[in-house]
Design a protein around this motif. Structure first.
Motif, PDB file in Angstrom:
ATOM      1  N   SER A 195     -14.783 -24.212  -3.761  1.00 42.34           N
ATOM      2  CA  SER A 195     -13.381 -23.892  -3.619  1.00 42.34           C
ATOM      3  C   SER A 195     -12.817 -24.478  -2.504  1.00 42.34           C
ATOM      4  O   SER A 195     -13.546 -24.831  -1.547  1.00 42.34           O
ATOM      5  CB  SER A 195     -13.479 -22.415  -3.386  1.00 42.34           C
ATOM      6  OG  SER A 195     -14.050 -21.809  -4.409  1.00 42.34           O
ATOM      7  N   PHE A 196     -11.619 -24.836  -2.480  1.00 48.19           N
ATOM      8  CA  PHE A 196     -10.895 -25.425  -1.413  1.00 48.19           C
ATOM      9  C   PHE A 196     -10.428 -24.246  -0.492  1.00 48.19           C
ATOM     10  O   PHE A 196      -9.187 -23.550  -0.959  1.00 48.19           O
ATOM     11  CB  PHE A 196      -9.611 -26.231  -2.169  1.00 48.19           C
ATOM     12  CG  PHE A 196     -10.091 -27.566  -2.269  1.00 48.19           C
ATOM     13  CD1 PHE A 196      -9.583 -28.718  -1.805  1.00 48.19           C
ATOM     14  CD2 PHE A 196     -10.751 -27.685  -3.688  1.00 48.19           C
ATOM     15  CE1 PHE A 196      -9.937 -30.037  -2.305  1.00 48.19           C
ATOM     16  CE2 PHE A 196     -11.020 -29.039  -4.018  1.00 48.19           C
ATOM     17  CZ  PHE A 196     -10.591 -30.253  -3.265  1.00 48.19           C
ATOM     18  N   LEU A 197     -11.103 -24.077   0.702  1.00 42.59           N
ATOM     19  CA  LEU A 197     -10.914 -22.909   1.130  1.00 42.59           C
ATOM     20  C   LEU A 197     -10.448 -23.285   2.913  1.00 42.59           C
ATOM     21  O   LEU A 197     -10.719 -24.341   3.434  1.00 42.59           O
ATOM     22  CB  LEU A 197     -12.089 -22.031   1.485  1.00 42.59           C
ATOM     23  CG  LEU A 197     -12.667 -21.404   0.210  1.00 42.59           C
ATOM     24  CD1 LEU A 197     -13.825 -20.827   0.415  1.00 42.59           C
ATOM     25  CD2 LEU A 197     -11.604 -20.508  -0.491  1.00 42.59           C
ATOM     26  N   PRO A 198      -9.469 -22.672   3.302  1.00 45.72           N
ATOM     27  CA  PRO A 198      -8.920 -22.923   4.758  1.00 45.72           C
ATOM     28  C   PRO A 198     -10.088 -22.705   6.007  1.00 45.72           C
ATOM     29  O   PRO A 198     -10.992 -22.065   5.792  1.00 45.72           O
ATOM     30  CB  PRO A 198      -7.920 -21.879   4.949  1.00 45.72           C
ATOM     31  CG  PRO A 198      -8.274 -20.788   4.149  1.00 45.72           C
ATOM     32  CD  PRO A 198      -8.965 -21.222   3.064  1.00 45.72           C
ATOM     33  N   TYR A 199      -9.796 -23.638   6.860  1.00 48.23           N
ATOM     34  CA  TYR A 199     -10.823 -23.603   8.087  1.00 48.23           C
ATOM     35  C   TYR A 199     -10.604 -22.281   8.615  1.00 48.23           C
ATOM     36  O   TYR A 199     -11.680 -21.782   9.004  1.00 48.23           O
ATOM     37  CB  TYR A 199     -10.194 -24.738   9.030  1.00 48.23           C
ATOM     38  CG  TYR A 199     -11.139 -24.939  10.215  1.00 48.23           C
ATOM     39  CD1 TYR A 199     -12.180 -25.678  10.238  1.00 48.23           C
ATOM     40  CD2 TYR A 199     -10.662 -24.352  11.356  1.00 48.23           C
ATOM     41  CE1 TYR A 199     -13.064 -25.823  11.416  1.00 48.23           C
ATOM     42  CE2 TYR A 199     -11.299 -24.228  12.598  1.00 48.23           C
ATOM     43  CZ  TYR A 199     -12.522 -24.948  12.818  1.00 48.23           C
ATOM     44  OH  TYR A 199     -13.303 -25.327  13.787  1.00 48.23           O
ATOM     45  N   ALA A 204     -14.797 -21.580   8.567  1.00 56.04           N
ATOM     46  CA  ALA A 204     -15.405 -22.237   9.851  1.00 56.04           C
ATOM     47  C   ALA A 204     -15.417 -21.149  10.980  1.00 56.04           C
ATOM     48  O   ALA A 204     -16.234 -21.017  12.013  1.00 56.04           O
ATOM     49  CB  ALA A 204     -14.900 -23.667  10.238  1.00 56.04           C
ATOM     50  N   ARG A 205     -14.190 -20.520  11.054  1.00 52.44           N
ATOM     51  CA  ARG A 205     -13.790 -19.463  12.308  1.00 52.44           C
ATOM     52  C   ARG A 205     -13.117 -18.430  11.459  1.00 52.44           C
ATOM     53  O   ARG A 205     -12.539 -18.671  10.463  1.00 52.44           O
ATOM     54  CB  ARG A 205     -12.945 -20.190  13.206  1.00 52.44           C
ATOM     55  CG  ARG A 205     -11.551 -20.513  12.966  1.00 52.44           C
ATOM     56  CD  ARG A 205     -10.911 -21.133  14.098  1.00 52.44           C
ATOM     57  NE  ARG A 205      -9.588 -21.685  13.851  1.00 52.44           N
ATOM     58  CZ  ARG A 205      -8.685 -22.428  14.484  1.00 52.44           C
ATOM     59  NH1 ARG A 205      -9.227 -23.162  15.766  1.00 52.44           N
ATOM     60  NH2 ARG A 205      -7.637 -22.921  14.318  1.00 52.44           N
ATOM     61  N   PRO A 206     -13.435 -17.490  12.011  1.00 51.75           N
ATOM     62  CA  PRO A 206     -12.775 -16.141  11.191  1.00 51.75           C
ATOM     63  C   PRO A 206     -11.334 -15.855  11.289  1.00 51.75           C
ATOM     64  O   PRO A 206     -10.786 -16.368  12.435  1.00 51.75           O
ATOM     65  CB  PRO A 206     -13.386 -15.083  12.030  1.00 51.75           C
ATOM     66  CG  PRO A 206     -13.793 -15.560  13.374  1.00 51.75           C
ATOM     67  CD  PRO A 206     -13.998 -16.878  13.177  1.00 51.75           C
ATOM     68  N   ALA A 207     -10.579 -15.432  10.314  1.00 49.95           N
ATOM     69  CA  ALA A 207      -9.238 -14.654  10.371  1.00 49.95           C
ATOM     70  C   ALA A 207      -9.249 -13.522  10.880  1.00 49.95           C
ATOM     71  O   ALA A 207     -10.303 -12.904  11.268  1.00 49.95           O
ATOM     72  CB  ALA A 207      -8.642 -14.960   8.880  1.00 49.95           C
ATOM     73  N   SER A 208      -8.041 -12.708  10.900  1.00 48.23           N
ATOM     74  CA  SER A 208      -7.956 -11.289  11.105  1.00 48.23           C
ATOM     75  C   SER A 208      -8.913 -10.525  10.449  1.00 48.23           C
ATOM     76  O   SER A 208      -9.586  -9.440  10.771  1.00 48.23           O
ATOM     77  CB  SER A 208      -6.646 -10.995  11.121  1.00 48.23           C
ATOM     78  OG  SER A 208      -6.356 -10.811   9.734  1.00 48.23           O
ATOM     79  N   PHE A 209      -8.911 -10.814   9.252  1.00 49.66           N
ATOM     80  CA  PHE A 209      -9.939  -9.864   8.344  1.00 49.66           C
ATOM     81  C   PHE A 209     -11.717 -10.450   8.484  1.00 49.66           C
ATOM     82  O   PHE A 209     -12.320 -10.038   7.597  1.00 49.66           O
ATOM     83  CB  PHE A 209      -9.653  -9.968   6.973  1.00 49.66           C
ATOM     84  CG  PHE A 209      -9.493 -11.159   6.469  1.00 49.66           C
ATOM     85  CD1 PHE A 209     -10.692 -11.683   5.680  1.00 49.66           C
ATOM     86  CD2 PHE A 209      -8.104 -12.190   6.419  1.00 49.66           C
ATOM     87  CE1 PHE A 209     -10.452 -13.017   5.022  1.00 49.66           C
ATOM     88  CE2 PHE A 209      -8.292 -13.271   5.758  1.00 49.66           C
ATOM     89  CZ  PHE A 209      -9.617 -13.709   5.058  1.00 49.66           C
ATOM     90  N   GLY A 210     -11.937 -11.273   9.205  1.00 45.12           N
ATOM     91  CA  GLY A 210     -13.093 -12.126   9.177  1.00 45.12           C
ATOM     92  C   GLY A 210     -13.026 -13.469   8.392  1.00 45.12           C
ATOM     93  O   GLY A 210     -12.257 -14.309   8.339  1.00 45.12           O
ATOM     94  N   ARG A 211     -14.245 -13.611   7.616  1.00 37.23           N
ATOM     95  CA  ARG A 211     -14.353 -14.701   6.868  1.00 37.23           C
ATOM     96  C   ARG A 211     -14.317 -14.406   5.132  1.00 37.23           C
ATOM     97  O   ARG A 211     -14.719 -13.428   4.885  1.00 37.23           O
ATOM     98  CB  ARG A 211     -15.750 -15.665   7.127  1.00 37.23           C
ATOM     99  CG  ARG A 211     -15.803 -16.195   8.338  1.00 37.23           C
ATOM    100  CD  ARG A 211     -16.886 -16.947   8.974  1.00 37.23           C
ATOM    101  NE  ARG A 211     -16.754 -17.543   9.906  1.00 37.23           N
ATOM    102  CZ  ARG A 211     -17.097 -17.179  11.271  1.00 37.23           C
ATOM    103  NH1 ARG A 211     -17.651 -15.916  11.423  1.00 37.23           N
ATOM    104  NH2 ARG A 211     -17.239 -18.093  12.018  1.00 37.23           N
TER     105      ARG A 211
END
Length: 726
Positions: A275-279, A283-290
Motif C-alpha cells: 500500500s502507498f501509505l504516508p510517512y 515511519a513515525r506515529p500520527a495522533s492515533f499511532g501507526r
C-alpha cells in the motif's frame, strides 16, 4: 533521428586493452617453462572439471558459474563480484520468492518495497534493477510498467547475483548488476518428489518435481515441475494464489551434443499488499499511532492483480571434433497483466489543514499491459594456446524483439471526495469508477548485440579477462490516442577488462573495469530522444577458495558512477535534461561455507557511500530516496549426527540500515533487524520441515519511495512442509 552513445570511450578502451596485452609479450620473453594446459588453467583444476554451472549443488558453496563469463568458469577466477544461492540454501531457508532467496547476499537490497505479491523489487549497488536486471537462463526478463515478470523459485536450481555493469556480455541493463535465475532441467538420475505445505498467513500448497529417463529412448530425459497455492497475505482482503507448470526434456544423442527444451506457465491471482501509505502514521506515529500492517488501502470491489506468464525455449550446444563449441539459447516469453486498485496519495490533513489525520485520500488506477518477446543468444567458444599463453575465446551474437502494449489510466473520485477512507474504521464495497485510459500505446523494439571475450591465462597464476560488445537498438513508439509515431535508434560500445592473480593457493586478488548502458524513453524540449544512460565501474577485491571446496571468502571495493541521468531542465521546468549523475562507492564482504559436513554458513556485509553528485532537482549531494547504505546478515545451519541423524536446525539474522523518505534527506526510515529460523527432520525418503521468517514478528517500514509512499515489511511468516521421495 539517430542518436549514438558510447559508454566506453574508444581511446580509453584501446589503451586498456593495449595495457592488458603487454604482459603477454613479457610472458613470452620471460617464461619458457612448461605450463599446464589452457583447460587446466582457465576452466577448473583437477577432477572438479565436471562441475556444472547449471546443475545441482551440494550445500551452500557452488564451484562454477556461467553467468559472469558465459563460459563454465570457477567463481574464484572471475574478476568481478558474483554470488550463488544454491538450491540447498533456498530449501533450508524456505525461500518462497526470488527476493527472499537473496536476503543473505551482499550488494543487493531485495524486497526493497517490503511485502509484495506482485513484483520482486531489488536494488543492486544502490540502483534499481528489477526491470532490467532479471534474467532467466542467461536471457533477459525485461519488465515494463505493470507487466512485471515474476519467477516461481520452486522451479529454480540456483540464483546467481552478478554485481556491477555487465553490458559487455548482456547488452542494455542496470548499472548495478543482474540476477540470473537457473531453471531446474532434466537430470540423468531418476527421482520423484511431492510435497504438501501449509502456514500462516493462511495458505495451502502442493508441489511436484518428477524426473526420469524415458524408457526405450537412450539419452532422453524428462522433468516436470509444478506448484499450486491458495493463500492469504498479511493484508486483509488480499489473496496470494498461484498455478505453476514447467515441463522440460533433454536429448543427448551423442557425446558433446545436447538439446534441452523448457516450457513454463504461471498464473497469479493477487492484489495490492504494498500500500502507498504516508510517512506520518507509518515511519513515525500520527495522533492515533501507526497504521496497522494489515490495513487494506484499496477496495474489495476494486482491487485485483491478474498475471498470466508463459515461456517456451531451448538450449542447444554441440562440440566439434576440433574442440570448437557452438551454443544457442532461445526463448519466447509472454506476460499479460490486468491491474486495478485504489492507492493512497496522502493524509487528507496534509492537503486540507484542520481535518483529522486518520483520513487517507486515494486515487484509482487501472492498467492492462502485455509484453511478448523473442530472444536468442548464439555463441562460439574455442580453447587454445598461443605459445605459453592460454585462451578461452568466446564470440557471440544475440538478438531480441519485443512488443509492449501499455494501457493505463488514473482517476480521482468523480464526487470530489478523493475516495477518502477512514484508517481507523475502514468501509469497503464502495462504487469505484474505472478510469479511462490516459495511455494507450505500443512499443516495438529490436536489439542486436555482437560481442567477443577472451579469458587469457598468462601464467599458471595470472588470468586476464577482456571483452567488447557493440549494440544496435531501435524502437518504434505508436501512440494510439493521438495517432503519432516516434522512431529512434541508439548504438553503444561497452567493455570489461579484469585480471586476477593467485598469490597463495586459493587466494586471488583481482581488479576490473566495466561499463554499461541503458536506453531511455522520452525527448528533450527540442524533441530529440534522450541518449542512453551510461555507467562505469572500477572494482578491486580478493577471493579465497578453500582447496577442499569447503568455504569461500570474498571481499570487494567498487567505485560506480551512473551518468546521463535525467534531471530537471532549469530553463524549462516541464522538461528534462541529461546532466544528472549518481555515484555509488562501497565494500561488500561474504563468507559461504560447508564445514565438517555438518555446518552450513553464509554471512554478508555491505557498506555504501551513495551520493547524487549532479542534479538540478535540489538534491545534489544527497543520498537517493529509499536506499539503505548498510546491510548485514548471518545464517547458520547445523545437521546432527548419531542418534539425531536426520535432524537439522538453522537460524539467521538480517540487518538493514536506515534510508531516507525524501530528497532533502530530512525524513529517515529507521533501520531494523529481523530473525529467521528453520528446523527439519529427514527419515528415509520423507522430510518434515518448518520455516519461520521474521521469527519475532518485527513491525517495520521496509522503505519509503516518497513522503506519501511508505511500505511495511513482511510480518512473521510460518510454513510447514512434508516432502516425499520415491
Amino acid at each position: 533521428m539517430r542518436r549514438s552513445s558510447s559508454s566506453l570511450p574508444t581511446s580509453r578502451l584501446a589503451a586498456a586493452l593495449l595495457l592488458s596485452t603487454a604482459p603477454i609479450f613479457t610472458a613470452h620473453a620471460q617464461d619458457s617453462a612448461e605450463k599446464s594446459t589452457t583447460l587446466d588453467r582457465l576452466v577448473v583444476e583437477g577432477d572438479s572439471i565436471s562441475a556444472s554451472p547449471v546443475g545441482p549443488d551440494d550445500g551452500f558453496v557452488a564451484d562454477n558459474s556461467a553467468t559472469a563469463t558465459k563460459t563454465n568458469t570457477p567463481i574464484d577466477r572471475v574478476p568481478q563480484s558474483i554470488s550463488v544461492v544454491t538450491r540447498d540454501q533456498m530449501d533450508m531457508q524456505g525461500a518462497d520468492s526470488v527476493g527472499a532467496a537473496v536476503r543473505y547476499t551482499p550488494g543487493i537490497r531485495s524486497e526493497a518495497y517490503g511485502a509484495d505479491t506482485r513484483y520482486d523489487w531489488f536494488f543492486m549497488r544502490g540502483f534499481s534493477a528489477q526491470a532490467r536486471g532479471l534474467y532467466l537462463d542467461g536471457l533477459q526478463l525485461r519488465s515494463q510498467a505493470f507487466a512485471n515478470f515474476r519467477v516461481e523459485p520452486y522451479g529454480l536450481e540456483r540464483q546467481e547475483v552478478l554485481l556491477g555493469p555487465s553490458s559487455a556480455l548482456f547488452g542494455a541493463g542496470s548499472p548495478g548488476g543482474l540476477i540470473n535465475l537457473i531453471s531446474k532441467r532434466p537430470q540423468e538420475d531418476t527421482f520423484y518428489r511431492a510435497s504438501v505445505a501449509g502456514g500462516w498467513p493462511k495458505k495451502g500448497e502442493v508441489a511436484l518435481d518428477l524426473n526420469a529417463a524415458l524408457p526405450g529412448h537412450d539419452g532422453v530425459y524428462a522433468r516436470f515441475t509444478a506448484l499450486g497455492r491458495l493463500g492469504e497475505t498479511q493484508v486483509d482482503h488480499v489473496d496470494d494464489n498461484r498455478l505453476y507448470l514447467a515441463p522440460s526434456i533433454t536429448f543427448k544423442p551423442q557425446a558433446g551434443t545436447e538439446l534441452t527444451i523448457m516450457g513454463k506457465f504461471q498464473m497469479d491471482r493477487t492484489g495490492t499488499v504494498t500500500s502507498f501509505l504516508p510517512y506520518d502514521a507509518t515511519a513515525r506515529p500520527a495522533s492515533f499511532g501507526r497504521i496497522p500492517t494489515d490495513f487494506f488501502s484499496a477496495d474489495t470491489n476494486f482491487d485485483r492483480y491478474d498475471r498470466n506468464q508463459m515461456m517456451l525455449g531451448y538450449e542447444f550446444e554441440h562440440e566439434f571434433e576440433n574442440g570448437l563449441k557452438f551454443s544457442q539459447d532461445s526463448r519466447y516469453s509472454y506476460i499479460s497483466t490486468e491491474y486495478e486498485t485504489l492507492y493512497g496519495v496522502g493524509l487528507v490533513s496534509s492537503y486540507l489543514p484542520g481535518y483529522p489525520d486518520n483520513l487517507l485520500a486515494r486515487q484509482a488506477l487501472a492498467t492492462d499491459d502485455s509484453i511478448g518477446a523473442f530472444q536468442t543468444d548464439n555463441r562460439i567458444e574455442k580453447t587454445f594456446d598461443t605459445g605459453p599463453v592460454g585462451h578461452q575465446l568466446l564470440a557471440g551474437l544475440d538478438y531480441r524483439y519485443e512488443v509492449f502494449d501499455n494501457r493505463s489510466g488514473y482517476g480521482d473520485d468523480p464526487s470530489g471526495n478523493f475516495y477518502i477512507i477512514d484508517i481507523l474504521n475502514p468501509v469497503y464495497g464502495i462504487n469505484v469508477q474505472r478510469p479511462a485510459y490516459s495511455t494507450d500505446s505500443t512499443t516495438r523494439s529490436h536489439r542486436v548485440g555482437l560481442y567477443v571475450q577472451d579469458q587469457i591465462a598468462l601464467t599458471d597464476r595470472l588470468d586476464v579477462t577482456a571483452g567488447l560488445r557493440h549494440d544496435w537498438v531501435s524502437s518504434r513508439f505508436d501512440n494510439h490516442l493521438t495517432g503519432s509515431r516516434t522512431d529512434r535508434d541508439d548504438t553503444a560500445l561497452t567493455g570489461r577488462i579484469g585480471a586476477s592473480y593467485e598469490v597463495l593457493p586459493g587466494l586471488r586478488p583481482y581488479a576490473s573495469y566495466a561499463t554499461s548502458f541503458d536506453p531511455l524513453s522520452g525527448t528533450d524540449i527540442n524533441g530529440n530522444p534522450f541518449d542512453p544512460e551510461t555507467a562505469e565501474q572500477y572494482e578491486v577485491g580478493v577471493k579465497y577458495q578453500d582447496p577442499l571446496d569447503r568455504f569461500r571468502l570474498t571481499a570487494a571495493w567498487f567505485d560506480l558512477t551512473r551518468e546521463n541521468v535525467l534531471t530537471n531542465d532549469p530553463a524549462n521546468p516541464n522538461f528534462k535534461v541529461q546532466t544528472g549523475e549518481v555515484r555509488s562507492r562501497g565494500i561488500e564482504l561474504q563468507a559461504q561455507a560447508n564445514l565438517a559436513e555438518r555446518w552450513d554458513i553464509v554471512a554478508s556485509y555491505t557498506n555504501y557511500d551513495l551520493e547524487i553528485t549532479r542534479s538540478n532537482n535540489g538534491d545534489q549531494g544527497m543520498v537517493p530516496i529509499g536506499v539503505p547504505q548498510q546491510m548485514a546478515s548471518l545464517w547458520v545451519n547445523h545437521r546432527f549426527g548419531g542418534q539425531l541423524e536426520g535432524l537439522r536446525v538453522g537460524a539467521g539474522v538480517r540487518y538493514v540500515g536506515k534510508s531516507y523518505a525524501n530528497a532533502a534527506n530530512t525524513l529517515t526510515v529507521p533501520d531494523y533487524v529481523v530473525a529467521d529460523a528453520s528446523i527439519g527432520y529427514r527419515f528415509d525418503k520423507t522430510e518434515l520441515s518448518l520455516n519461520v521468517s521474521n521469527l519475532f514478528d518485527k513491525h517495520y517500514v521496509a522503505a519509503c519511495a516518497g513522503q506519501n509512499a511508505c511500505y511495511y515489511g513482511d510480518r512473521r511468516n510460518v510454513k510447514a512442509k512434508l516432502t516425499f521421495e520415491w
